[in-house]
Design an enzyme around this catalytic site. Structure first.
Site, PDB file in Angstrom:
ATOM      1  N   GLU A  76       0.824  -1.208   0.000  1.00  0.00           N
ATOM      2  CA  GLU A  76       0.000   0.000   0.000  1.00  0.00           C
ATOM      3  C   GLU A  76       0.865   1.269   0.000  1.00  0.00           C
ATOM      4  OE1 GLU A  76      -2.701  -0.451   3.320  1.00  0.00           O
ATOM      5  OE2 GLU A  76      -4.045  -1.707   2.137  1.00  0.00           O
ATOM      6  N   GLU A 221      -5.886  -8.346   0.202  1.00  0.00           N
ATOM      7  CA  GLU A 221      -6.337  -8.423   1.598  1.00  0.00           C
ATOM      8  C   GLU A 221      -7.841  -8.224   1.631  1.00  0.00           C
ATOM      9  OE1 GLU A 221      -4.380  -5.739   4.278  1.00  0.00           O
ATOM     10  OE2 GLU A 221      -2.411  -5.991   3.316  1.00  0.00           O
TER      11      GLU A 221
END
Length: 437
Positions: A76, A221
């Site tokens: 991220e 995720e």
């Protein structure tokens, strides 16, 4: 435990040698990660990238028989809260790692990817069909997507309906679940009955608009925490994660991508040292507790249809550290002691709507003391607190608020795994793929 639960693929957040070696000859496919703080090194040095690939990919493939299939470059890195820290290093690092894999003869065997948060795209119309990459990072995203496309590598995205519920008090709860009864979102005749489908297809539209309509997508995720917030509980987690499994078992995708979904469930086990930004729930994503025991019923498609717990777990004695019965809650030393215990232990189960939210002042203090005491392997010195703590053999657990007993350090071969070490070990295993590629 991974094999007994039918888990065939795992995602690691780093390249810890012992973790990778443990996965050798297991038949479990691996996505190995490069932390964000290493991006600048690989962005500026192709030699450093080649050395990393040699030591952390080639070596394990050939020497330890680890089935490494992906390298996740960063995690991220374009998250808005990073304020652009990794904007200029992510693509160069990705490029150098890809070139290193190619040079090592692994271009077809090991694919690169960049796990990204769902905030890298948005929709001006609030509908999936309005999706495009965020204007401020658009020019950074396109080279990344092109490199992935050129190398037949997947776009990896993390999608969390729970986070939407956490940050927006007006978010419709039922829309977060796959079996929810929320009113559908209509996008030009296409109905979206849950947040995941709408979010996923916003990405699909963004890719399509920029010329990459067929780029494969992996959900890097997805999951639901069980504590640390009023909406983080066992019932919601079981409902959401079983909904994910039902969708995957049925091989049903989204309106824009109706085929099977590849998704890594976050996470395998709780992490008591994880950062609590953006909230206390961050330490409670595990399907299993810190000791490898299942939190709730969940069918992952394994041979038994139920979660298989870790075996041969060794606990410390059944004793706890609590506030002395004769100590006063207005003692001037208490505040500092509790702050010290929580800062070095884990008090994320305390607070409104949490599993221990119903404790009184003494209960809160005792919970904090015990957390620190257990984390320090029940050392007598860890229950002093300026004379305010005492050790008891009467379990202080109250209802859903469990006062934990720590597990003993494990010595296996040359590797020592302590309580914090066990957390580090399973960090790499905290995401497991729910479907095969």
């Amino acid at each position: 435990m991974l094999r007994e639960n039918g888990i065939q693929k795992v995602k690691l957040f780093d390249a810890d040698y012992d973790t990778l070696k443990a996965l050798g000859k297991s038949g479990i496919q691996v996505m190995v990660g490069i932390p964000n703080d290493m991006l600048s090194t690989f962005a500026s040095s192709s030699k450093a990238a080649e050395k990393w690939v040699s030591q952390n990919v080639s070596h394990h493939l050939t020497t330890n028989n680890v089935m490494i299939r992906y390298v996740a470059v960063g995690n991220e890195p374009f998250l808005a809260t990073y304020n652009g820290t990794f904007l200029r290093t992510t693509y160069p690092a990705l490029k150098n790692i890809q070139e290193a894999l190619t040079k090592a003869g692994l271009r077809n065997q090991v694919k690169v990817t960049v796990p990204l948060n769902a905030d890298v795209y948005e929709s001006a119309s609030t509908l999936p069909s309005g999706g495009d990459f965020r204007a401020d990072i658009h020019d950074y995203m396109i080279p990344i997507v092109k490199l992935l496309s050129d190398n037949e590598a997947p776009f990896t995205i993390n999608i969390y309906p729970f986070i939407s519920l956490y940050i927006d008090p007006n978010f419709p709860v039922e829309y977060a679940f796959f079996d929810g009864g929320a009113a559908p979102l209509n996008d030009g005749g296409t109905s979206y009955y849950n947040m995941f489908d709408a979010n996923h297809d916003t990405l699909v539209w963004a890719l399509q608009k920029n010329g990459f309509a067929n780029l494969p997508i992996i959900i890097g995720e997805i999951g639901w925490p069980t504590d640390g917030d009023r909406n983080a509980n066992v019932d919601y987690a079981q409902r959401f994660n079983q909904g994910v499994m039902a969708r995957i078992t049925a091989g049903r995708g989204t309106p824009m991508r109706p085929g099977p979904i590849d998704a890594y469930l976050f996470s395998l086990i709780d992490e008591d040292d994880k950062s609590i930004q953006p909230g206390n729930f961050e330490r409670h994503w595990g399907v299993f507790r810190f000791d490898g025991q299942p939190k709730y019923s969940l069918n992952l498609g394994g041979p038994t249809g139920a979660l298989v717990p870790a075996k041969n777990v060794s606990y410390w004695e059944k004793k706890w550290c609590i506030m002395k019965p004769n100590a006063r809650v207005d003692d001037t030393q208490l505040a500092a002691s509790v702050s010290y215990a929580c800062g070095r232990g884990d008090c994320t189960c305390l607070g409104y709507g949490t599993s221990c939210g119903g404790l009184d002042a003494r209960g809160n203090i005792s919970y904090a003391f015990n957390s620190y005491y257990q984390k320090n392997n029940q050392l007598d010195e860890a229950c002093k607190f300026d004379g305010l703590g005492t050790i008891t053999r009467a379990d202080p657990t109250v209802g859903s608020c469990v006062f934990e007993i720590a597990i003993k350090p494990y010595y296996g071969g040359a590797m020592r795994v302590s309580i914090s070490g066990l957390k580090t070990l399973v960090l790499g295993l905290c995401m497991f793929l729910l479907t095969g590629l």
